[in-house]
Every structure is written in C-alpha cells, then in structure tokens.
Design an enzyme around this catalytic site. Sequence first.
Site, PDB file in Angstrom:
ATOM      1  CD  GLU B  60      -1.879  -2.356   1.371  1.00 47.98           C
ATOM      2  OE1 GLU B  60      -0.735  -2.669   1.792  1.00 47.98           O
ATOM      3  OE2 GLU B  60      -2.791  -3.193   1.208  1.00 47.98           O
ATOM      4  CG  HIS B 129      -9.553  -7.171   7.466  1.00 46.87           C
ATOM      5  ND1 HIS B 129      -8.654  -7.877   8.202  1.00 46.87           N
ATOM      6  CD2 HIS B 129      -9.210  -7.354   6.168  1.00 46.87           C
ATOM      7  CE1 HIS B 129      -7.808  -8.497   7.383  1.00 46.87           C
ATOM      8  NE2 HIS B 129      -8.112  -8.189   6.144  1.00 46.87           N
TER       9      HIS B 129
END
Lengths: 357, 329
Positions: B60, B129
Amino acid sequence: MPAESEERAGDGGVETQEQRGASSVATNGDHLVELYKEMVFIRVFEEACSRGFKKGKVGGYMHVYIGQEAIATGFLDAYREGDRIITAYRDHPHVLLLGSDPKAVMAELYGKGTGMVKGKGGSMHLFDVEKGFMGGYGIVGGHIPLGVGMAYALRYEETDHIVQTYLGDGSMSIGYFHEAVNLAGLWGKDGMCPCLFILENNQYGMGTSVERTTAMTDLVRKFDAYGVENEKVDGMDLEAVLEVAHRAAERVRETGKPYAVEALTYRTVPHGAADFLEKYRTKDEINKWRKRDPIGLLEHKLLENGLLDQDAVEEIRNETKQTMSEVTRFAEESDEPPLEELYTDVYAGEDEYMGEK
Amino acid sequence: MPEMTYRQALKTAMAEEMERDESVLLMGEDIGVYGGTHLITDGLIDRFGPKRVIDTPIAEGGFTGAAIGMAMLGLKPIVEMMTWSFSFLASDQIIQTAAKVRYFSGGQVEVPLVVRGPNGGGVQLSAQHTHSMENLYGHFPGLKVVSPVTPADVKGMMLTAIRDPNPVVFLEAGALYGTKGEVPDGDGGVPFGKARVAREGTDVSLISYGRQVNLCLRVADRLEEEDGVSAEVIDVRSIRPLDEDTIVESVKKTHRAVAVQEQWRLFGVASETASIIQEKAFDYLDAPVIRVSGAEVPAPYARNLEVAAFPNEQQVANAARRTLYMEEK
C-alpha cells in the site's frame, strides 16, 4: 595522493579508469572545466549556508553535500529537458545544478519570502518544477515510490523523458525502497518505468554505518531482488560518474526499464549541520576520504593535464566566493514571507485555505 | 432516473470519467484480472486495458506513493484500498506527501489523487479489517474527505473527487455496496462541503454520515411512530470541508442534537459536531448535544458482538429522547 587502486580496494566491482578507456580528460577538457566550476559552486554554496546555520540565520534541519559533489554533477550532466529529478533532503546541489537561481535557494534556507518555495519548505523541501526538479523530501525513502510513479506517468504520456531518483544508503532498509523498486522492476517489464536510481552511498545513515544496519552490505545488489539491473561507480571520480551517467540515462530512456547505479562516496561533514561527526567515526577515516575529495581529484587532473593552472583555480574560487556573497546578501536582505502567505497553497483551486483565520 | 446499487454507482462514475478523461487510471490490489475484492472494478480491465487498470502487488505504501508521483505529473489516479484498514500502511504517503506537498512546494504542484475503498464495519471482518477513518484523515489540512451513503451521492461525489485537483479520501460504506437507490444520469458532480438534509424535522437533529445515516433515518421513523417526535436527519457526507452552516441551521430550528458515529467516542466527527454546535448555536440549544458512538473495543467478529459494538436504533432513539427530556425506552 594515495594510489587509486589502493583506495578502491574496499569497494569491489568499481571499474578502473583503464577499463573505461573512452572518456578521457583530453577529449572533453572544456566540459570538465565547466563541471569543475559547478562542483566548486555547489561546494562554496554549502559552505556559505553552513555559516548561515552556525550564525542562527538558517533554522530547522540542514544537510549539505560536501564530499559528494561528483555524483549529482555527473548524473545531472545527463539531464535532458523534460526529465524529472527527485531526491531526499540533501537536495541543495541538485536544484542548483539544474540551473535554479541560487539566490532563491539561499533565501529559502534563510526563511525568506523570496525563497524558492516562499519560505514554506526550507532546506529539505526545495522545488523547481519548471526546471524538472520535483522536490526534496524529508521522510527517508518516502520519495522513492514518487519517482517510480513519475516514471510511469512519463511513459503513459508517451514521452521519452526519464526520472532520476536519488536515494541514500540510509533509505535501503525501509519498506518504501523495496516496495518502490519492486514496482519499478515490474512496470519496467512493459517498458513503463524509465527510472534511473542513483544510490548516493555515503556510508552512513546519520550516525549509523551501513555495516551496522544490514548484513548484506553490497547495497546495489538489493536491486537484483527486484529485477532491476545495476552497477557501481566510484562516486568520487567525476569522469567515471559521467561515463556511467550518460550510458545509464540513455539506456533507461531507450528501454523504459529502470536501472540503478551505486555511487560510493563519503560525506566529509556531519549528517546535519548540527551533529557531532566524530562520535561515530574516526578522524583517520575522515582524513582518508578527504584525500579522495572529488573536487580535489578533478582539480589535480585538470592541473596535470594543463586544462587549468593554479591562477585559474584561484580565480574560479574567488569568483565563486564573490558570487556567493551576493547570494547570501540577497538572502539576508530579503523580507520574511508576508503573513498572508501562511494561508495560501494548502489546497489547489478556489479555496486555498479552509480554516478560520 | 435509473435505479442502481452503491457498487454500480461507483463503477459507473469511474468508468464514465475514464471515458471522458484519459488521464484517469485505476490502481490497487486485485482490481483488474480478479475484478476487485468487492467487484467495484469488475470488467474495467477489459474495457480500458492494463495500463489504465493496474493490478498492484500488496504494497500500500509503495503504490500509493507511486500514484502521488503520477498525480504530480498530471495523471488522475484512483487508488483502491481493499479496505481502509490497510491504509495505515499508506497513511504516511497520504498524510506526509499527498496532503502537504502542495504547501511545502510553495504551490508548485497539485495532487489530483483519489484514494477510495470500504470504510467502517458491519460485515464481520473483525479487528484488523474494521476501522472508521474519517476523524484520522479529516484531521489533516490538504486532504478532502468524503463519506457518501446514497448511490446518487456516491456517483456524484466520485465524479467531483476525480475532478478535484486535491487528494481526496473517499470513504465508502462497505456494508452498503449492495443497496439500491435512484441515480441521476449525466456527468453532474455533487459538490463537497455541502451536507444533505436526508429528512426534514422540527424537534431534534440527528447528525451523521456514512452507514449511520440509514440508522438515523430508521430512528426518525421510530421516534415519529412511538413518540410523536419529528426528527431531522442531516447527512454530513463531506467530512473535510465540513458544512457547518447546515448543521447550525438545523439546530437553530430543532434546538436539540444527537451526533452519531460508528467510530470510537473521543476525538471523532461527532465530537467535532458537538463542538461546532456549542460554538455557533449555543443560545439556541435546549439540551446538551449527545454523542452516540461505537463501543471502546477493537471490532469483534461474532455477529451479535459486532452489532453491539456499533450504535443501534435504541441507543440513538434514547439519546434523542434525552435531549427532549422524555423517558428512555
């Protein structure tokens, strides 16, 4: 001066002058003299701003390039209009070598409104987008993915420009390096990443030597892991750097594939203007490298080959110092940025500032 | 007006803008060949090719940084975070570079970047998450942060985000990807910095954004039915810039406010809302502003625990009743 072979013994893999053959003082003497002048210029600039720092006129962090001049000078000689340059925070020479106004650079360091980025960035954040300089950045390694993305954009727009991404040995342990070089290798497979990585290995990340940060000290080989071809060069030898720089830049331009060059060098001054360099290295080591000072080496060669004489050397130094006192005077005499400038440039578009004043 | 899902609205906005503007491209993990973890970008690689729909490695920080570099040279990348929870790895680039580089370059560069993905919880993804990022990113000058909830707003705000010359953090209500709504045709964008009055009312303002707006609408129905209370629901939808005027105007009318957020209580958008109200509508208030927030725990997995971790109808309804000095139920 010690024999070159002896000095190079420790950095295995550097080509010798003999092997390179083609580039010689004789064939491009005038150009070398010009580059010598540029190296002197950036050295004298760094000395001048260091004095400003010691006097308290330059604030924050400031990192100078003394001892490393041959690298940026050599690689930026291969710059072509439309190329982009990006580096970390040791960024003064890169922008100066691209032809930016030294007064604007010095004024930035002095925190003045006439500064290159209006007094908003300081030493670590010089920018001159018109000249292709896409910035100095303060987070170690954080700019490497930017350089890779810029390279993609240049190919996406179907140009033949390249990006020169400068990085230091200290950035090679952070994830950004690995993630970005991996992307570069990947995109390079399709000819979509004309990025030339220039590893300025000055052997210390602040005060921590390469040996104390990684077990794999043959740094440029880390590029192998991501399919990025690479080589090494003696970063103190301008001619050697020039030869590699032009060859590597053309290769990247033609193929759209990334390439990496490790230039071994040594910062003969502290990391930042305020650290104590003898805490983490010996005087002997510093003196040894001072003998391989890139400006001294080139000067010796130019004198030996009759391209310069002692008087000319003196003249170049004196002229540069004179120019620099004008540069410094400009910075000192410029006004601080107007306070309204605090609120500009936060956002692009109509509302530059969204807060209360 | 055609009806479409939240997912289709997102895809429509991106695809239509890609047709119009060649500088728009997509990047992210599994967005191409795989079609996107949440199928937002399904089929787009066939339509636009791999140079414009870039499957990235799992990195990322690296690919977000690369997108910033692209944006600085004039491309308009839309980066997908598979979930905003993964953006912690990219947050250094989003905050330290995208948000600031225009300023520290003295205005020499723009970063027309969109970072988008599902935000918040509700689908049992548990602790690592599940996060709500609006207060984190909303804190930083240089970023724009939006959190649309209706398919119409998703399309319109995505169009605005892509065209904005600044980095935009686009927080999608991941739990609502399958919900439907009417979406206008055409290329009109929904402006940032304008809250939406999702339901008009006179007695209390329920102020929220994202998935919690739907919760507030259900609560408003319930208050009307059970208590005869007319609740106004404000969908803030743009976190930065924040439309203070609409919030203040609503409270001036209702004199009472409940701010609802899925995220944790302290330092959140609800706290900010309460603060704005006391600064700008203090004399209009008939009761303290109440925040309803998530439980102070990492998001749990089990369905019942997850439901209990986020604001529910009863909590919001009771908060509204408290502002009206009515008995809680």
